[in-house]
Design a protein around this motif. Sequence first.
Motif, PDB file in Angstrom:
ATOM      1  N   THR A   1       5.580   3.739   1.704  1.00  0.00           N
ATOM      2  CA  THR A   1       5.142   2.375   1.548  1.00  0.00           C
ATOM      3  C   THR A   1       4.854   1.533   2.642  1.00  0.00           C
ATOM      4  O   THR A   1       5.560   1.785   3.649  1.00  0.00           O
ATOM      5  CB  THR A   1       6.164   1.521   0.486  1.00  0.00           C
ATOM      6  N   TRP A   2       3.610   0.685   2.498  1.00  0.00           N
ATOM      7  CA  TRP A   2       3.524  -0.055   3.695  1.00  0.00           C
ATOM      8  C   TRP A   2       3.011  -1.619   3.208  1.00  0.00           C
ATOM      9  O   TRP A   2       3.063  -1.595   2.043  1.00  0.00           O
ATOM     10  CB  TRP A   2       2.177   0.364   4.503  1.00  0.00           C
TER      11      TRP A   2
ATOM     12  N   ASN B   1       0.935   5.629   0.424  1.00  0.00           N
ATOM     13  CA  ASN B   1       0.291   6.737   0.803  1.00  0.00           C
ATOM     14  C   ASN B   1       1.334   7.771   0.098  1.00  0.00           C
ATOM     15  O   ASN B   1       2.612   7.767   0.020  1.00  0.00           O
ATOM     16  CB  ASN B   1       0.492   7.164   2.178  1.00  0.00           C
TER      17      ASN B   1
ATOM     18  N   ASP C   1       0.861  -3.292   3.941  1.00  0.00           N
ATOM     19  CA  ASP C   1      -0.865  -3.289   3.380  1.00  0.00           C
ATOM     20  C   ASP C   1      -1.639  -2.057   4.082  1.00  0.00           C
ATOM     21  O   ASP C   1      -1.056  -1.215   4.760  1.00  0.00           O
ATOM     22  CB  ASP C   1      -1.363  -4.622   3.719  1.00  0.00           C
ATOM     23  N   LYS C   2      -2.822  -2.169   3.420  1.00  0.00           N
ATOM     24  CA  LYS C   2      -3.599  -0.804   3.875  1.00  0.00           C
ATOM     25  C   LYS C   2      -4.049  -1.059   5.399  1.00  0.00           C
ATOM     26  O   LYS C   2      -3.838   0.337   5.766  1.00  0.00           O
ATOM     27  CB  LYS C   2      -4.718  -0.955   3.145  1.00  0.00           C
ATOM     28  N   GLN C   3      -3.974  -2.243   5.977  1.00  0.00           N
ATOM     29  CA  GLN C   3      -4.446  -2.031   7.314  1.00  0.00           C
ATOM     30  C   GLN C   3      -3.367  -1.616   8.194  1.00  0.00           C
ATOM     31  O   GLN C   3      -3.531  -0.731   9.238  1.00  0.00           O
ATOM     32  CB  GLN C   3      -4.438  -3.605   7.646  1.00  0.00           C
TER      33      GLN C   3
ATOM     34  N   ALA D   1      -1.097   0.498   7.168  1.00  0.00           N
ATOM     35  CA  ALA D   1      -1.011   1.983   6.950  1.00  0.00           C
ATOM     36  C   ALA D   1      -2.056   2.842   7.847  1.00  0.00           C
ATOM     37  O   ALA D   1      -1.858   3.903   8.544  1.00  0.00           O
ATOM     38  CB  ALA D   1      -1.189   2.408   5.521  1.00  0.00           C
ATOM     39  N   GLU D   2      -3.265   2.145   7.723  1.00  0.00           N
ATOM     40  CA  GLU D   2      -4.313   2.917   8.593  1.00  0.00           C
ATOM     41  C   GLU D   2      -4.009   2.681  10.243  1.00  0.00           C
ATOM     42  O   GLU D   2      -4.255   3.842  10.979  1.00  0.00           O
ATOM     43  CB  GLU D   2      -5.738   2.273   8.172  1.00  0.00           C
TER      44      GLU D   2
ATOM     45  N   GLY E   1      -4.435   7.352  -0.491  1.00  0.00           N
ATOM     46  CA  GLY E   1      -3.786   5.808  -0.402  1.00  0.00           C
ATOM     47  C   GLY E   1      -4.234   4.980  -1.638  1.00  0.00           C
ATOM     48  O   GLY E   1      -5.097   5.308  -2.340  1.00  0.00           O
TER      49      GLY E   1
ATOM     50  N   GLU F   1      -3.241   1.333  -3.868  1.00  0.00           N
ATOM     51  CA  GLU F   1      -2.895   0.107  -4.062  1.00  0.00           C
ATOM     52  C   GLU F   1      -2.211  -0.251  -5.496  1.00  0.00           C
ATOM     53  O   GLU F   1      -2.794   0.364  -6.795  1.00  0.00           O
ATOM     54  CB  GLU F   1      -4.234  -0.972  -4.319  1.00  0.00           C
TER      55      GLU F   1
ATOM     56  N   TYR G   1       0.783  -1.335   0.073  1.00  0.00           N
ATOM     57  CA  TYR G   1      -0.035  -0.051  -0.158  1.00  0.00           C
ATOM     58  C   TYR G   1       0.876   1.223  -0.101  1.00  0.00           C
ATOM     59  O   TYR G   1       2.034   1.160   0.799  1.00  0.00           O
ATOM     60  CB  TYR G   1      -0.895  -0.025   1.081  1.00  0.00           C
TER      61      TYR G   1
END
Length: 118
Positions: free
Chosen positions: A72-73, A5, A75-77, A79-80, A109, A111, A3
């Motif tokens: 970069t992360w 941002n 996944d989205k979870q 990052a959030e 954000g 993908e 993920y």
Amino acid sequence: MPYVNGFILAVPEGNKDVYKEVAEKFWDLAKEFGALSQVECWEADVKDGHTTDFRRAVKAEEGEKIVFSWVTWKDKQTAEAAEKKMMEDPRMEQFGEMPFDGKRMVYGGFEPLVWKEA
């Protein structure tokens, strides 16, 4: 899935060093909360467009430079969760006044659709 941002902002040219310091402090927190990488790019060759462009997107003013950055992360979870933790972390107070107008920052954000590295 990874993920990203992404951010676009206008920074007064005289605030370049201060912006860099803020970005480096941000990395310390982001990394602690799971960020994999951070890239901060200072305008080198940003052309004006006919219909839209980076400057118009952030309503850049005379004497401001465009910064294009991303974090970069895993996944989205992640990052959030990191965003929530950072906003609650008292160390965020160390940043003080930002060296740019955050109201004109564009961010979101994403993908990855294609991710290649040499």
